[in-house]
Scaffold this motif. Structure first.
Motif, mmCIF file in Angstrom:
data_model
loop_
_atom_site.group_PDB
_atom_site.id
_atom_site.type_symbol
_atom_site.label_atom_id
_atom_site.label_comp_id
_atom_site.label_asym_id
_atom_site.label_seq_id
_atom_site.Cartn_x
_atom_site.Cartn_y
_atom_site.Cartn_z
ATOM 1 N N TYR A 196 -5.148 7.847 -9.396
ATOM 2 C CA TYR A 196 -4.107 7.011 -7.925
ATOM 3 C C TYR A 196 -5.035 6.499 -7.329
ATOM 4 N N LEU A 199 0.388 -1.554 0.028
ATOM 5 C CA LEU A 199 0.126 0.262 -0.123
ATOM 6 C C LEU A 199 0.814 1.385 -0.089
ATOM 7 N N THR A 237 2.887 1.361 -3.805
ATOM 8 C CA THR A 237 2.154 2.128 -4.803
ATOM 9 C C THR A 237 1.858 3.169 -4.466
ATOM 10 N N PHE A 238 1.108 3.515 -3.093
ATOM 11 C CA PHE A 238 1.017 5.104 -2.213
ATOM 12 C C PHE A 238 2.615 6.262 -3.742
ATOM 13 N N TYR A 260 -5.342 8.488 3.409
ATOM 14 C CA TYR A 260 -5.842 7.022 2.547
ATOM 15 C C TYR A 260 -5.824 5.901 3.328
ATOM 16 N N GLN A 285 -3.288 2.489 -6.460
ATOM 17 C CA GLN A 285 -3.625 2.003 -5.593
ATOM 18 C C GLN A 285 -4.847 0.742 -4.804
ATOM 19 N N THR A 304 -3.788 -2.828 -7.002
ATOM 20 C CA THR A 304 -2.524 -2.973 -6.789
ATOM 21 C C THR A 304 -2.544 -3.912 -5.096
ATOM 22 N N SER A 343 3.068 5.512 -7.361
ATOM 23 C CA SER A 343 1.934 6.122 -8.242
ATOM 24 C C SER A 343 2.265 8.190 -7.971
#
Lengths: 567, 358
Positions: free
Chosen positions: B323, B20, B23-24, B68, B327, B330, B27
């Protein structure tokens, strides 16, 4: 300690996911088969109308900077727009599909978003029957349509990102028409007796820009020399698909404001070199060619074109380094006027009028992309924008185009064409220059259904809040604006309004609505529908100013901002 | 066994949190302005400012991540910037397409791959062995997009109007209406997880058609899947065939195989009763990893055949800087990988009793 923390986080995450999953409302998956019925449900029979109470939306003053001062329902069939300053292109903008008219009651019932996006209730020749997300969109003929009924009873929209895939679908006979034939496939389509090609003349312009705030581009003679140094014909011949043309000016030929007979500087590298030497630029001039590696209709092969221009400049002794920038950063740099060499950029029509091209780029409010503006061009554009008829306006745009040639803020290179292909038996097939095909007038060889395949899936069908061509084209089949673009020519013609006129200084535009127009839910079109449809886009504080994302980009861009926009 | 599974599940949590976070972060490193990617390059600065404010993208990255993460912890993967729809809703819509494609492809790949591998090993160094391995090598070598376009052209255009004609792309013939399973079963009012499951299954048109006895939908969806399944199966099938062959050859040379033969067992019993079980261990690993790969990245196949599945969605999301979709999708792929790896590990114990999970 670390293990405990990890364990705690893990347990929290699992709980969160489980609870979140359980809390998900039923039916949120957009299950396909529910949509056709829901689409019908979305437009329930309209309640009987009471006495007409005219609606008015007005700004306190024009200090907010936008175009609109008020929108007023004069009577049931008359609506008046009062503007803060003249806008000669207002009818051309009013024909744009982003400004389609919604039924007041339906608009209010949706809260300004929600069903508006997936279950549109328009006045167009088709109603949306089913939107199977990720797969296809099915439209059914509107039997109560006020105009000529649609020829195909069913219209299906499909999509595929690859041009080769779309062509195979057409060759296989599973679709009746495809958008954007790949440049390498034009010959295949034209050589197939079962298919027909329909070309779009480019309603765009690719240019090589220069900024006169940076030497040596601050010298007009130098800019003229560079205009002679680029072989535009070679670029179009080698790197553009059929239907494209060499630009003689910034305006595309099919859009009002184009000057017939206007010429550009002939390709003359020897003369260019001589002038540059006289002005002390050569020998030894080094510069850059900046571009973004993004394919657009006006620039289908950016990398190769950049290399070719680099080679052409090298022929006259200019050493140009190619700089590739990220798209957004490139646009920002161009608009901020910070690109000190050549830059390759272009523009496509939002609406078919000179103001969208010339005023935007060369008017007093233009960005410093080309450096300081030119007073004589401003004067010509101002005169052109204050005359009401095309005949009165055209001479001023001829002047502006000629002045642009003289000052050379940029070098117009090409109008990039493209095309759509159809089965040979499709009658009335055409490819709209601005991508607004009306499939209702096409006859797919007598078949009941017309299947169209475009590049991508529409994002939403409340096109006030959409910007992509794929969504706008789908909206065009269902929704209608006050005016429309005539199929084939793109001229502004009557649609929901039968007549329109302006006062002498072009600040008041009055539209007379067509009688007997019904929305798909049975409601009758009236002036309040127009006021509210525009008003919810205009006023950012309106409770119905919701949309899909709430950006209302086209309204903000074409009408210079929103009322009560957040600071 | 249960303790082992629990420990693996708990250990997977930090992995998912790490995914997480990465990926955050990654991105946000994609170059480009999300506003103009979403709203078009003509979006004015005022419009972009409002967009950044509305979406929270103008906040510092650590703040964005904290917000998030908090939403993810409560089961909310956020809303797509581009579509304005919940990511979970998009997952429920697009994951079934990919699962249907991936599972069928893996079924074909495993069946054909194992058979080819066994045949090649059994007749080692014969023309049959050479032929099957050439076929397998071709499968690995031909790029998917070439194979896909050629297959589509052959079956849709060249063989048009013949019994072998197949649709070149899409999921169903234009105009065929699909009803959801709850609707056909008269369970429209059903809610909760069961409804979610049925809606999920409804998006798998072959299964939907079978469960609702709508043979038109089932057969048409099946016809549309033939080409993408074959194309997608090609690479894993080739890998499985080669792995099966080499693994089987290795096992067949071991002492216990000689013992089996010395005991007088016939060759079929030796191969299928004794050799296969041990030879399949590495094949199971390949199959498991292939499933994870197929579920996450059939981008080319989905693009060529017009299937809006997970791979295609992530690709589009990356190009449009969406985004939340990048996220969310993924994270689900990572979860799938972890889950499949666990299944693969558990299957070892079933296939080889000598392996003890602890």
């Amino acid at each position: 300690m670390t293990r405990k923390l990890t364990l705690l986080l893990s347990v929290m995450l699992i709980l969160g996911l489980v609870l979140g999953g359980c809390a998900a409302p039923a039916g949120t998956t957009g299950t396909t088969a529910e949509q056709p019925e829901a689409a019908t449900e979305a437009a329930p029979e309209a309640a009987p109308a009471g006495p007409f109470e005219p609606m008015v939306m007005a700004a306190e003053n024009c200090d907010y900077g936008g175009l609109f001062k008020s929108i007023e329902a004069v009577d049931e069939k008359t609506v008046k727009f009062t503007l803060c300053y003249p806008d000669v292109a207002f009818p051309a903008k009013a024909a744009f599909s982003a400004f389609a008219i919604n039924d007041t009651a339906y608009l209010e019932s949706t809260g300004g978003g929600g069903d508006l996006i997936e279950k549109p209730n328009g006045t167009g020749p088709y109603t949306l029957a089913e939107w199977r997300r990720g797969d296809q969109m099915v439209f059914q003929r509107n039997e109560d349509y006020w105009g000529d009924k649609a020829i195909p009873a069913t219209l299906v929209f499909r999509w595929g990102a690859e041009s080769a895939q779309r062509l195979v679908e057409l060759q296989a006979g599973t679709v009746d028409g495809i958008d954007n034939v790949g440049p390498d496939d034009f010959a295949t389509v034209e050589g197939d007796a079962n298919l027909q090609m329909q070309l779009r003349s480019g309603t765009n312009i690719f240019y090589v820009g220069m900024n006169n705030n940076f030497p040596p581009f601050d010298n007009e003679r130098v800019r003229q020399a560079f205009a002679m140094a680029i072989d535009r014909q070679r670029l179009v011949d080698n790197f553009y698909p059929p239907g494209s043309s060499v630009a003689t000016q910034f305006m595309p030929p099919s859009i009002f404001g184009y000057s017939e007979g206007q010429t550009w500087y002939d390709y003359n590298p020897d003369e260019a070199k001589k002038i540059l030497e006289e002005e002390g630029v050569l020998p030894g001039f080094k510069t850059t060619i900046t571009y973004r590696d993004v394919v657009r209709g006006y620039l289908p092969n950016p990398g190769i074109v950049a290399q070719d221009i680099q080679a052409q400049l090298a022929d006259i002794g200019v050493e140009a380094e190619i700089v590739v920038m990220e798209s957004g950063a490139f646009i920002d740099a161009a608009n901020q006027g910070t690109l000190d060499g050549f830059h390759m950029l272009g523009w496509g029509a939002d609406y078919p009028d000179a103001t969208n091209f010339l005023d935007f780029h060369f008017g007093p409010g233009a960005s410093p992309q080309f450096g300081e503006g030119f007073q004589d061009i401003w004067d010509a554009l101002k005169e052109g924008s204050t005359k009401a008829t095309p005949e009165e306006r055209q001479p001023f745009y001829d002047t502006a185009n000629e002045l642009i040639k003289q000052h050379v803020p940029m070098i117009p290179v090409a109008h990039g064409g493209n095309g759509a292909a159809f089965k040979a038996d499709v009658e009335n097939a055409y490819a709209s220059d601005i991508g607004a095909e009306q499939f209702a007038i096409m006859n797919p060889g007598g078949r009941d259904a017309f299947v169209w395949m475009q590049n991508a899936e529409p994002i939403g069908l409340y096109c006030a809040d959409e910007t992509d061509g794929e969504s706008l084209r789908a909206c065009e089949q269902v929704m209608q604006s006050l005016l429309a673009y005539e199929p084939g020519t793109g001229a502004v013609v009557a649609s929901l309004a039968t007549d329109w006129s302006a006062n002498a200084d072009l600040t008041e535009w009055t539209f007379t609505l067509r009688d007997g127009v019904k929305f798909h839910n049975g409601a009758t079109l009236d002036a309040n529908d127009v006021v509210l449809s525009y008003g919810v886009q205009w006023d950012a504080s309106h409770p119905l100013h919701v949309g899909r994302a709430g950006d209302f980009t086209y309204f903000s861009s074409l009408f210079n901002g929103l009322l009560n926009a957040p600071k | 066994m249960l303790a082992y599974i629990l420990r693996r599940v708990v250990l997977a949590i930090p992995v998912l949190v790490g995914v997480l976070f990465l990926t955050f972060l990654l991105s946000r490193l994609i170059p480009g302005d999300p506003c103009r990617a979403m709203l078009g390059e003509k979006a004015t600065p005022a419009v972009c400012d409002a967009f950044m404010e509305r979406t929270g993208l103008n906040k510092p990255i650590p703040v964005q991540f904290a917000i998030y993460f908090g939403r993810v912890m409560s089961g909310d993967l956020g809303d797509s910037l581009r579509f304005g729809r919940p990511v979970t809703e998009m997952l429920m819509e697009r994951l079934p397409v990919t699962i249907e494609l991936a599972v069928l492809s893996l079924l074909v790949a495993t069946t054909v791959g194992v058979i080819l591998g066994v045949v090649a090993a059994y007749w080692q160094n014969s023309p049959i062995d050479a032929g099957t391995m050439v076929f397998a090598n071709l499968g690995v070598s031909v790029p998917i997009f070439v194979l896909g376009l050629l297959a589509a052209y052959l079956f849709a255009v060249v063989l048009k109007d013949t019994p072998f004609s197949l649709p070149p792309s899409g999921r169903l013939q234009a105009g065929i209406i699909v009803k959801s399973i709850p609707e056909v079963w008269g369970m429209d009012d059903l809610g909760g997880p069961l409804r979610g499951l049925l809606d999920f299954l409804s998006q798998m048109y072959v299964i939907n058609g079978i469960l609702t006895l709508n043979w038109q939908v089932a057969s048409d969806a099946g016809r549309h899947l033939i080409l993408p399944v074959i194309v997608l199966a090609t690479v894993p099938m080739s890998v499985i065939a080669r792995m099966t062959r080499s693994s089987l050859l290795e096992v067949m040379n071991l002492d216990y195989m000689r013992t089996a033969r010395a005991k007088g067992l016939n060759e079929r019993r030796v191969v299928f009763g004794h050799a296969m079980r041990n030879a399949l261990l590495p094949v199971v690993t390949i199959v498991g990893l292939s499933l994870g790969g197929l579920l996450s990245g059939a981008v080319l196949t989905e693009t060529i055949f017009g299937l809006t599945g997970v791979g295609r969605t992530i690709f589009d999301a990356i190009t449009s800087r969406d985004y939340a979709v990048i996220q969310g999708f993924t994270l689900i792929i990572a979860f799938t990988y972890v889950f499949i790896n666990l299944l693969v590990d558990l299957s070892y114990a079933v296939l080889d009793p000598r392996i003890r999970l602890s």
